[in-house]
Design an enzyme around this catalytic site. Sequence first.
Site, PDB file in Angstrom:
ATOM      1  CE1 TYR A   1      16.726 -36.447  26.634  1.00 49.60           C
ATOM      2  CE2 TYR A   1      17.833 -36.557  24.511  1.00 49.60           C
ATOM      3  CZ  TYR A   1      17.193 -35.830  25.496  1.00 49.60           C
ATOM      4  OH  TYR A   1      17.021 -34.484  25.329  1.00 49.60           O
TER       5      TYR A   1
ATOM      6  CD  GLU B   1      12.443 -39.492  18.489  1.00 49.51           C
ATOM      7  OE1 GLU B   1      13.267 -39.356  17.564  1.00 49.51           O
ATOM      8  OE2 GLU B   1      12.445 -38.788  19.517  1.00 49.51           O
TER       9      GLU B   1
END
Length: 362
Positions: A286, A293
Site C-alpha cells: 500500500y 500514484e
Amino acid sequence: MAGPSLRPHVHWAQRHRELYLRVELSDVQNPDISIADNVLRFRAQGHGAKGDNIYEFEIEFLEPVEPKPVCRVTQRQLNITVQKKESNWWERLTKQEKRPLFLAPDFDRWLDESDAEMELKEKEEEKINKMKIESRVPKDPFRHLKKGYLVMYNLVQFLGFSWIFVNMTVRLFILGKDSFYDTFHTIADMMYFCQTLALMEIMNSLIGLVRSPLLPAVMQIFGRNFILFVVLGSLEEMQSKPVVFFVFYFWSIIELFRYPYYMLSCIGMDWKPLTWLRYTAWIPLYPLGGLAEAVCIIQSIPIFSETGKFSLGLPNPLNVTIQFSFLLQVYLIVLFLGIFVNFRHLYKQRKQHLGPKKRKMK
C-alpha cells in the site's frame, strides 16, 4: 526412588447428566484415568498433601456411567467430568454406602436436587427461547444466489488481475526496462475492465451483500479510477511514462491475494497462508502503491497546467480560472489522507484475523 502410593483428596458434585471430580494435586504428570466395569481408576504423579508422590484411588459408581471420562489438568488441580448413562439424581456417589475418607463434597459446585432441576429447567428454557428467536428470523430465499454472485465476481476479478500481473511480469523479463514505456497501451483495456467492475464493490456494501465498511471501499476505488481514467486516460503524454508500470503492478499484486481470499470466504473456506498474505502483503504494497500514484499525479501537474485541460473559467466580471492542476495539488493531500484511512482499517482487520488469541487450557 518414589515411596508407596497415596490417596489424594477428591471433591465431588453432580448434575442430572454429569459427575464432577476435583482431585487436589498440583503439577500433575502422566495421569492415568480409566473407567472399566463402572469403576474409575486414577493414578498420577503429583504434589499433594504428602508432597511429591504417586497418588491413586478407585471409585465404584452407584449407577452406570459412560466409559470415557474427560480430564482437564491445571497447575493446581485436576478436574474429571464423567457422564451418567441415565439422567437422574444420585443419593450418593459410590456403590458402597460408607463414604471413603479421601472423598468429600465439592461445595463450590454443590447443588441439591431441587436447585439442579431449576438449573436444568433454565437451560432448557434458554434453548427453547433461542430456537424461537432463530425461527422468527426469516430465511433469505436468495442466499445461494447472492453467494454465487459474490463467488463469480471475485473469481472474475482474480482472473483479470492475474492476467495483468502475469503479462507485465513476462514482458519485464523479456523486454527489461523497455516494457515500462508501453505498459498503458498493452494493459489499459484489462485494467479499465477490472476497475470499472470494481464499482460493484461499493454497490455490494450499500445493499448489504457484504459487511465491508463503505468509506474505505469508496476511497480506494474512486482514487484508483481517478488515476486511471482522468490522469492517465486523458493525457497521452502520461501514458508512456515508466510510473504507469509501477502503478499497475502494485495494484495487481495486492488483488492477487484479496480476491481469492474473499472468494474462499464466500464458500466458508479459510486457507491460513492466504489469510496471512491477505492481511500482511498490504503493509509494504500500500505505501508503494500510494507513492506510485503520488508520483503519477506530480508528473501530470505541469502537463495539465500547460494544456489547461479540465480547467474551469468563470464568467465575467470575475474572469477567474480554476486550474485543474491546482485541484490535483489538493488531491495529493486527499490521497495521503485516504491511505491513512485505509491503513487504519486494514490494521484493525489484521489484528482481528491474525492478532494473538487466548490459549485455551486443555
